[in-house]
Write a protein that holds these residues in place. Sequence first.
Motif, PDB file in Angstrom:
ATOM      1  N   ASP A  92      -2.585 -30.727 107.927  1.00 17.79           N
ATOM      2  CA  ASP A  92      -2.271 -32.153 108.010  1.00 17.79           C
ATOM      3  C   ASP A  92      -2.452 -32.692 109.429  1.00 17.79           C
ATOM      4  O   ASP A  92      -2.769 -33.871 109.619  1.00 17.79           O
ATOM      5  N   GLN A  94      -4.802 -31.926 111.471  1.00 14.89           N
ATOM      6  CA  GLN A  94      -6.222 -31.934 111.848  1.00 14.89           C
ATOM      7  C   GLN A  94      -6.817 -33.330 111.660  1.00 14.89           C
ATOM      8  O   GLN A  94      -6.338 -34.126 110.859  1.00 14.89           O
ATOM      9  N   PRO A  95      -7.909 -33.621 112.386  1.00 15.91           N
ATOM     10  CA  PRO A  95      -8.611 -34.898 112.177  1.00 15.91           C
ATOM     11  C   PRO A  95      -9.123 -34.980 110.736  1.00 15.91           C
ATOM     12  O   PRO A  95      -9.375 -33.957 110.087  1.00 15.91           O
ATOM     13  N   ASP A  96      -9.322 -36.186 110.258  1.00 22.37           N
ATOM     14  CA  ASP A  96      -9.726 -36.400 108.863  1.00 22.37           C
ATOM     15  C   ASP A  96     -10.934 -35.571 108.428  1.00 22.37           C
ATOM     16  O   ASP A  96     -10.874 -34.951 107.357  1.00 22.37           O
ATOM     17  N   PRO A  97     -12.012 -35.513 109.198  1.00 28.14           N
ATOM     18  CA  PRO A  97     -13.160 -34.717 108.715  1.00 28.14           C
ATOM     19  C   PRO A  97     -12.826 -33.228 108.564  1.00 28.14           C
ATOM     20  O   PRO A  97     -13.238 -32.592 107.593  1.00 28.14           O
ATOM     21  N   VAL A  98     -12.075 -32.695 109.498  1.00 28.60           N
ATOM     22  CA  VAL A  98     -11.695 -31.278 109.419  1.00 28.60           C
ATOM     23  C   VAL A  98     -10.760 -31.058 108.239  1.00 28.60           C
ATOM     24  O   VAL A  98     -10.918 -30.105 107.469  1.00 28.60           O
ATOM     25  N   ARG A  99      -9.785 -31.949 108.087  1.00 26.52           N
ATOM     26  CA  ARG A  99      -8.825 -31.827 106.980  1.00 26.52           C
ATOM     27  C   ARG A  99      -9.555 -31.887 105.638  1.00 26.52           C
ATOM     28  O   ARG A  99      -9.306 -31.075 104.748  1.00 26.52           O
ATOM     29  N   SER A 100     -10.491 -32.809 105.487  1.00 24.36           N
ATOM     30  CA  SER A 100     -11.243 -32.926 104.237  1.00 24.36           C
ATOM     31  C   SER A 100     -12.046 -31.663 103.966  1.00 24.36           C
ATOM     32  O   SER A 100     -12.103 -31.181 102.833  1.00 24.36           O
TER      33      SER A 100
END
Length: 114
Positions: A92, A94-100
Amino acid sequence: MTRSLTEAELIEAVQNLTSERLSRFLSARIVIPRQSDQGLVYERLDMARLQLACELDDQYEMEPDALSMVLSLIDQMHGLRAELREVLRAIDAQPDPVRSQLVERIGTARFRRS
């Protein structure tokens, strides 16, 4: 700091716990009391474990060694749940691209058949 319980206080606090039953549970190492100046003392966690042990014993008539194994498995499950919560917090954060990407990878791995 939480207050420790004596054997008499523990037996009074835990429904269906008797001195004989406590002795069997101690032999199976379901709880390991702490030695103090007043003798053996028990913590609140011991009280909860013994309450669960009594309930399982009453419901399923389990041998103390089997109860010890079941409680050990429950302990392991709680430990794994705590570790999983930490992993989820890390994801949670992590930045959005990494999290996705992580969520996609975990979902793929979860449903992959080996």
